[in-house]
Enzyme design. Structure first.
Site, PDB file in Angstrom:
ATOM      1  N   GLU A  94     -14.484  27.600  37.833  1.00 30.53           N
ATOM      2  CA  GLU A  94     -13.198  27.267  38.440  1.00 30.53           C
ATOM      3  C   GLU A  94     -12.087  27.164  37.399  1.00 30.53           C
ATOM      4  O   GLU A  94     -10.939  27.518  37.666  1.00 30.53           O
ATOM      5  CB  GLU A  94     -13.329  25.952  39.220  1.00 30.53           C
ATOM      6  N   MET A 138     -30.410  16.270  43.623  1.00 31.14           N
ATOM      7  CA  MET A 138     -31.471  17.129  44.154  1.00 31.14           C
ATOM      8  C   MET A 138     -32.694  17.123  43.249  1.00 31.14           C
ATOM      9  O   MET A 138     -33.839  17.259  43.721  1.00 31.14           O
ATOM     10  CB  MET A 138     -30.934  18.553  44.333  1.00 31.14           C
ATOM     11  N   ARG A 197     -21.746  12.982  51.825  1.00 28.64           N
ATOM     12  CA  ARG A 197     -20.996  13.232  53.057  1.00 28.64           C
ATOM     13  C   ARG A 197     -21.920  13.790  54.137  1.00 28.64           C
ATOM     14  O   ARG A 197     -22.819  14.565  53.863  1.00 28.64           O
ATOM     15  CB  ARG A 197     -19.851  14.225  52.811  1.00 28.64           C
ATOM     16  N   ARG A 223      -5.213  21.999  38.838  1.00 26.66           N
ATOM     17  CA  ARG A 223      -5.949  22.064  40.099  1.00 26.66           C
ATOM     18  C   ARG A 223      -5.295  21.094  41.084  1.00 26.66           C
ATOM     19  O   ARG A 223      -5.111  19.909  40.788  1.00 26.66           O
ATOM     20  CB  ARG A 223      -7.408  21.661  39.896  1.00 26.66           C
ATOM     21  N   LYS A 260     -10.085  15.883  33.488  1.00 27.52           N
ATOM     22  CA  LYS A 260     -10.884  16.946  32.897  1.00 27.52           C
ATOM     23  C   LYS A 260      -9.937  18.025  32.375  1.00 27.52           C
ATOM     24  O   LYS A 260      -8.891  18.281  32.976  1.00 27.52           O
ATOM     25  CB  LYS A 260     -11.829  17.554  33.932  1.00 27.52           C
ATOM     26  N   GLY A 294     -23.768  23.229  41.028  1.00 24.79           N
ATOM     27  CA  GLY A 294     -24.907  22.562  40.403  1.00 24.79           C
ATOM     28  C   GLY A 294     -26.233  22.774  41.096  1.00 24.79           C
ATOM     29  O   GLY A 294     -27.234  23.149  40.462  1.00 24.79           O
ATOM     30  N   VAL A 295     -26.284  22.551  42.396  1.00 30.34           N
ATOM     31  CA  VAL A 295     -27.531  22.744  43.148  1.00 30.34           C
ATOM     32  C   VAL A 295     -27.803  24.227  43.350  1.00 30.34           C
ATOM     33  O   VAL A 295     -28.919  24.709  43.143  1.00 30.34           O
ATOM     34  CB  VAL A 295     -27.466  22.003  44.498  1.00 30.34           C
ATOM     35  N   HIS A 301     -12.764  24.016  47.848  1.00 29.71           N
ATOM     36  CA  HIS A 301     -13.524  24.761  46.829  1.00 29.71           C
ATOM     37  C   HIS A 301     -13.047  26.211  46.734  1.00 29.71           C
ATOM     38  O   HIS A 301     -13.794  27.106  46.325  1.00 29.71           O
ATOM     39  CB  HIS A 301     -15.035  24.769  47.137  1.00 29.71           C
ATOM     40  N   LEU A 352     -22.874  24.838  46.318  1.00 30.03           N
ATOM     41  CA  LEU A 352     -23.724  23.676  46.569  1.00 30.03           C
ATOM     42  C   LEU A 352     -23.722  22.758  45.357  1.00 30.03           C
ATOM     43  O   LEU A 352     -24.442  22.973  44.378  1.00 30.03           O
ATOM     44  CB  LEU A 352     -25.156  24.132  46.879  1.00 30.03           C
ATOM     45  N   GLY A 353     -22.881  21.745  45.415  1.00 27.85           N
ATOM     46  CA  GLY A 353     -22.866  20.696  44.417  1.00 27.85           C
ATOM     47  C   GLY A 353     -23.019  19.377  45.140  1.00 27.85           C
ATOM     48  O   GLY A 353     -23.620  19.308  46.212  1.00 27.85           O
TER      49      GLY A 353
END
Length: 403
Positions: free
Chosen positions: A387, A286, A244, A94, A17, A333-334, A183, A212-213
């Site tokens: 990020e 989700m 997880r 990263r 990325k 995302g969530v 994170h 929360l992803g």
């Protein structure tokens, strides 16, 4: 330093990325993704953001990360943004695990690479891929400053009482066993952006950040410094995640090995890839889980309840750690998009000053915003994470300091 651009690279085991940013105004000039590197079905998607052009996609074999980065360089050159441009000041990478050695962004040299290699046993899925991206970029532009920004660095301010596990410290030190957290670039960015949203300086604000992803983590940030976080030695500890398990009794592992006859590799796969929401109901998206709940699916409803129960426990725990809380910030995302998760996570916590306004919480947007009522004692915020901008900002600041 004459250049003002920073290329941010996030190298995975089979993906790359990237974003190119102009640090004069933090604008994005280009972004993209190369995925399934090494396969015949490899795809490169490149978006020239500065020119406002349409995304370009190309399919075909890309053998390795070296070929992937060269393909990215070609796409950037088509937009007049080539990696040979004097406007490029640095490349920021990263890196997931920096252990206790790397507490801040670091200019990459051979010694830094060697230390990242030594950390591979505690980050076997991530650090090797990050190193591949570093070596590839250094070979392509050996003259250019390259900076490692570590996911773990923000959490190195945790006190020993939060970072240590209750095991023999001699064994823990010998094997580098402690709680590192992950994170970190997201938690750093979001905690600072939340303070800005409140009109305060970061050092004057206590924030609980909920990233929360598919991977999920919480942190307690006091005055801009992390004092606790949910992930530990690895990203497995803490909240229920997409695949997880998060927190569980360690003896479950012994039980699965002794009674279930499972190998360590099988247990590793179970807890990291076949647990969490996916393990509970067969979905880790989700949106799909909420759709199934609306249709009366009991497995999806139970998975959602378990997810929220763990989340609520961490909010309460970090409230206790901080003593006073100015804001709870949802991100990733969530966290940014799932209004029912935010509502359920603070439901029943009115005694702690937490609530959401249903109308505000239902509104979607890409800007930081408050979703709690005006009279709420603690702000509940939605703060989109960035990020890549955080990595670029830290990279540019370090390179400027060293020139």
């Amino acid at each position: 330093m004459t250049g003002t651009r920073v290329l941010v690279l996030n190298s995975g085991s089979s993906s790359l990325k990237y974003q190119l940013l102009d640090m004069r105004d933090s604008s994005r000039l280009a972004a993209g993704l190369v995925e399934r590197i090494g396969e015949q079905t490899c795809r490169l998607k490149h978006t020239p953001l500065a020119a406002g052009g349409d995304a370009r996609e190309a399919d075909g074999p890309i053998a390795d990360h070296d070929a992937a980065l060269k393909a990215v360089a070609q796409e950037l050159a088509r937009d007049g943004l080539g990696l040979d441009s004097p406007d490029l000041a640095a490349i920021g990478h990263r890196v997931v695990h920096g252990g206790m050695f790397f507490t801040e962004p670091t200019v990459i040299d051979d010694a830094v690479i060697a230390e990242i290699e030594r950390l591979i046993p505690v980050a076997p899925l991530h650090n090797p891929a990050n190193l591949t991206g570093i070596r590839t970029a250094r070979a392509l532009r050996p003259d250019l400053p390259q900076v490692a920004v570590f996911d773990t660095a923000f959490h190195t301010t945790m006190p020993e009482s939060a970072a240590r596990y209750a095991i023999d410290p001699r064994i823990a030190d010998r094997h580098r066993i402690r709680r590192y957290g992950f994170h970190g670039t997201s938690h750093a960015y979001v905690s600072r952006a939340t303070a800005e949203l409140l009109g305060k300086a970061p050092e004057d604000v206590n924030v609980i950040v909920l990233h929360l992803g598919n991977g999920a983590s919480a942190s307690a940030v006091r005055g801009g410094r992390c004092v606790d976080t949910s992930m530990g030695l690895t990203p497995l500890e803490g909240l229920v995640m997409g695949t997880r398990s998060g927190d569980m009794d360690p003896a479950v592992i012994f039980h699965l090995a002794r009674v279930g006859g499972m190998s360590m590799d099988e247990i590793d796969t179970l807890l990291n890839k076949r647990s969490g929401l996916f393990g509970l109901c067969g979905d880790n998206d989700m949106r799909e889980i909420r759709r199934r709940i609306d249709e009366g699916d009991e497995a999806a409803a139970l998975a959602f309840d378990i997810y929220v129960h763990r989340l609520k426990k961490y909010i309460g725990a970090y409230y206790a750690v901080l003593g006073t809380v100015d804001a709870v910030a949802f991100t990733a995302g969530v966290g940014e998009n799932a209004a029912p998760v935010r509502e359920a996570a603070v439901a029943g916590l009115e005694g702690l000053g937490l609530a959401v306004d249903p109308g505000r919480n239902a509104v979607r947007g890409d800007r930081p915003r408050i979703v709690s009522p005006d009279a709420a004692r603690v702000a509940v915020a939605v703060v989109p994470t960035d990020e890549e901008l955080e990595i670029a900002t830290q990279t540019y600041a370090l390179v400027g300091k060293n020139t």
